[in-house]
Design an enzyme around this catalytic site. Structure first.
Site, short mmCIF file in Angstrom:
data_model
loop_
_atom_site.label_atom_id
_atom_site.label_comp_id
_atom_site.label_asym_id
_atom_site.label_seq_id
_atom_site.Cartn_x
_atom_site.Cartn_y
_atom_site.Cartn_z
N GLY A 1 43.04 36.46 39.71
CA GLY A 1 42.40 37.77 39.62
C GLY A 1 41.49 37.93 38.44
N GLU B 1 40.44 40.26 44.28
CA GLU B 1 41.50 40.61 43.32
C GLU B 1 40.91 40.71 41.90
OE1 GLU B 1 44.99 41.45 43.81
OE2 GLU B 1 44.11 41.64 45.82
N THR B 2 41.50 41.48 41.07
CA THR B 2 41.03 41.86 39.75
C THR B 2 42.26 42.04 38.87
OG1 THR B 2 39.17 43.01 40.75
CG2 THR B 2 39.73 43.67 38.53
N ILE B 3 42.08 42.09 37.56
CA ILE B 3 43.16 42.55 36.68
C ILE B 3 42.71 43.82 35.98
CG2 ILE B 3 44.17 40.26 36.36
CD1 ILE B 3 42.42 41.84 33.40
N MET C 1 43.01 48.40 40.10
CA MET C 1 42.13 47.36 40.61
C MET C 1 42.21 47.29 42.13
SD MET C 1 44.65 45.19 41.65
CE MET C 1 43.80 43.69 42.00
#
Length: 563
Positions: free
Chosen positions: A80, A373-375, A455
């Protein structure tokens, strides 16, 4: 105390459900808030949280701790995040008592033109491979934040991640799950350096939950950055390796593109929602979509509308559709187009858009205006500083492009350009793509209240709006606000060129079936989905008790911790 009282009233039959747990239907959060006086760190990985906490205890600022934790997440949650991606942040500076915004997103290659992409027969930029790769902005973002608000030396901030990368750490459940699906996908496409970076360094096996994972290549890259600063990344051997690799693969990113990269300090934008100022960054991100939604929804009295009811989800969904039509038409790199943000966030414009909402699900166009996806992570320190930070490669691990020996994958944000001529977000050389990742902040009477983010691609403005409403309209505490069941609307127009449509509402299992039927009666298509509702972290400041409240996403591996 408030949540315990609500539970007692519910059990006594005095009130109806207002904040169900998404799994059990109970009226309480899956965990309690974390409380601390000196400092708080909330990230999507417990070890990254502990690294940030250690930095705070050494006297570092919230910004120092955020940089250290973000570096750790690039190692520990490569599904992510990572230094191949971009970064955005909102910082509350206790000295000036002001919010500062940082846009650390990278630009498209200067020697790749729209007609070049058209000549390849493309009607959209591919999701993977060299063509969607834009300049990674995260490292420059670290140094911009550090030079303005940092206290401890960068070597000290990167040291824990270097040690973990060399010695190894146990993979968490969700990260292992994503890696076991993503790495084989890229291997099947025969992308170079995937096996060498993610498998060969770990005994020749695909990493599993609980196995000790190492990335000595990334340790070496971090060490170069720690010793040589941002120049080591954008003007040294790292830049040459990135550029030569991408060009070998058929891409266009050059050393010149990396050399010339700069981040931009920006002024956050806000709307007042029932006495609270909600802050987002201006485009090229999508943060003001959440502000547009809140402006529309403020016109309804949610003290008379039950959480999770058909009326709640219907009004929310219609507000989202209206805001996202404007998002598709107007949001882009402000260096290339004039974005009418002031009009989009005005009371008069919100009233005009609100008037279009009826009892049934609608299909809308953008308003007419003259002119994955990301953080996500957040940190607060003993000095009163707070930072809301989001960082991502897009589509989980990114483009599949891993430069040899560097230990990270490059982002594929360029996919989010439109290839239709004449649009705000149409591809151009040296342009920043439309961005999905957005940090958020809430102030009350000019003082910090909540630093938060959710996110998850297109879900993010919807998630931000749900959190704000959960806190303000439905009286949830910080953890309940994140644990309450979520929903999203998918479909409709997008900045990549997709046109309007009815779309569908996707819901978590905590939403009652009465609501599903009610939405269907209003003409909505309703679906169930999992894994599309983002990842939430938040810190709240209680100015009376002088205590930080921390919350972490129960759908992820994360942790909030303080001291």
């Amino acid at each position: 105390m408030k949540s315990h009282l609500t539970l007692l009233l519910f059990l006594a039959g005095i009130i109806s459900v207002s904040a169900q747990d998404r799994i059990s239907g109970a009226l309480f959060a899956t965990r309690s808030e974390v409380l601390a006086q000196k400092g708080m760190v909330a990230t999507s990985h417990p070890l990254a949280t502990q690294i940030g906490l250690d930095i705070l205890k050494k006297g570092g600022t919230a910004i120092d701790a955020a940089i250290a934790a973000n570096a750790a997440l690039g190692l520990m949650e490569p599904t992510g995040s990572g230094i191949g991606g971009d970064l955005f942040a909102i910082v509350w500076d206790a000295n000036s008592k002001k919010l500062h915004g940082l846009n650390a997103s990278g630009r498209s290659p200067k020697n790749l033109r729209l007609k070049d992409l058209k000549a390849k027969g493309l009607d959209k930029i591919p999701s993977f491979g060299p063509l969607p790769v834009s300049v990674p902005g995260a490292v420059d973002g670290w140094f911009e934040l550090h030079s303005k608000f940092g206290k401890l030396p960068m070597k000290e901030l990167l040291a824990p991640s270097i040690r973990y990368a060399e010695e190894g750490f146990p993979l968490t459940q969700l990260v292992a799950w994503y890696m076991n699906r993503t790495i084989p996908f890229f291997q099947n496409r025969e992308f170079p350096n995937i096996k060498e970076t993610y498998i060969d360094q770990n005994g020749g096996k695909l990493p599993q939950e609980g196995s000790i994972y190492k990335n000595p290549f990334l340790a070496n890259t971090y060490r170069k950055i720690a010793e040589g600063g941002r120049e080591a990344f954008y003007k040294g051997e790292v830049a040459k390796t990135i550029a030569s690799f991408i060009q070998e693969q058929g891409g266009y990113l050059s050393v010149s593109d990396l050399n010339s990269h700069v981040s931009q300090w920006v002024t956050p934008l806000s709307v007042n929602y029932r006495g609270y100022d909600v802050w987002e960054l201006p485009p090229n991100g999508q943060g003001i979509a959440a502000l547009q939604m809140l402006q529309i929804l403020e016109g309804y009295d949610f003290s008379e509308i039950e959480f999770g009811s058909p009326e709640h989800l219907h009004l929310f969904t219609e507000a989202k559709k209206l805001a996202f039509e404007d998002r598709a038409k107007y949001y882009a790199d402000p260096d290339f187009v004039n974005i009418p943000a002031e009009t989009l966030l005005s009371d008069a414009y919100a009233a005009k858009r609100r008037a279009a909402i009826g009892e049934k699900a609608g299909i809308y166009n953008a308003g007419e205006i003259s002119a994955g996806e990301t953080i996500y992570m957040t940190v607060a320190d003993q000095y009163g500083n707070m930072i809301s930070l989001i960082q991502s490669n897009y589509r989980g691990m990114g483009s599949g492009m891993v430069p040899p020996g560097l230990g990270f994958m490059l982002q594929d944000r360029g996919e989010l350009f439109s290839l239709k001529e004449g649009q705000a977000n149409t591809y151009a050389p040296g342009k920043r793509p439309f961005h999905t990742i957005i940090p958020a902040f809430i102030t009350k009477d000019g003082n910090p209240w909540v630093s938060f983010g959710v996110m998850g691609g297109d879900f993010q403005p919807q998630g931000h709006t749900q959190i704000v409403m959960n806190l303000i309209d439905f009286g949830m505490n910080l953890q309940e606000a994140g644990d309450a069941p979520r929903w999203d609307h998918t479909g409709g127009s997008s900045p990549t060129g997709q046109g309007p449509g009815l779309g569908a509402v996707r819901i978590e299992s905590g939403i009652p079936y009465q609501t599903v039927r009610g939405l269907m009666d209003r003409g909505h298509e309703v679906r169930y989905a999992r894994g599309v509702y983002g990842g939430y972290q938040a810190i709240l400041w209680d100015p009376v008790q002088k205590v930080y409240h921390g919350a972490s996403e129960s759908r992820k591996d994360g942790q909030a911790a303080g001291y």
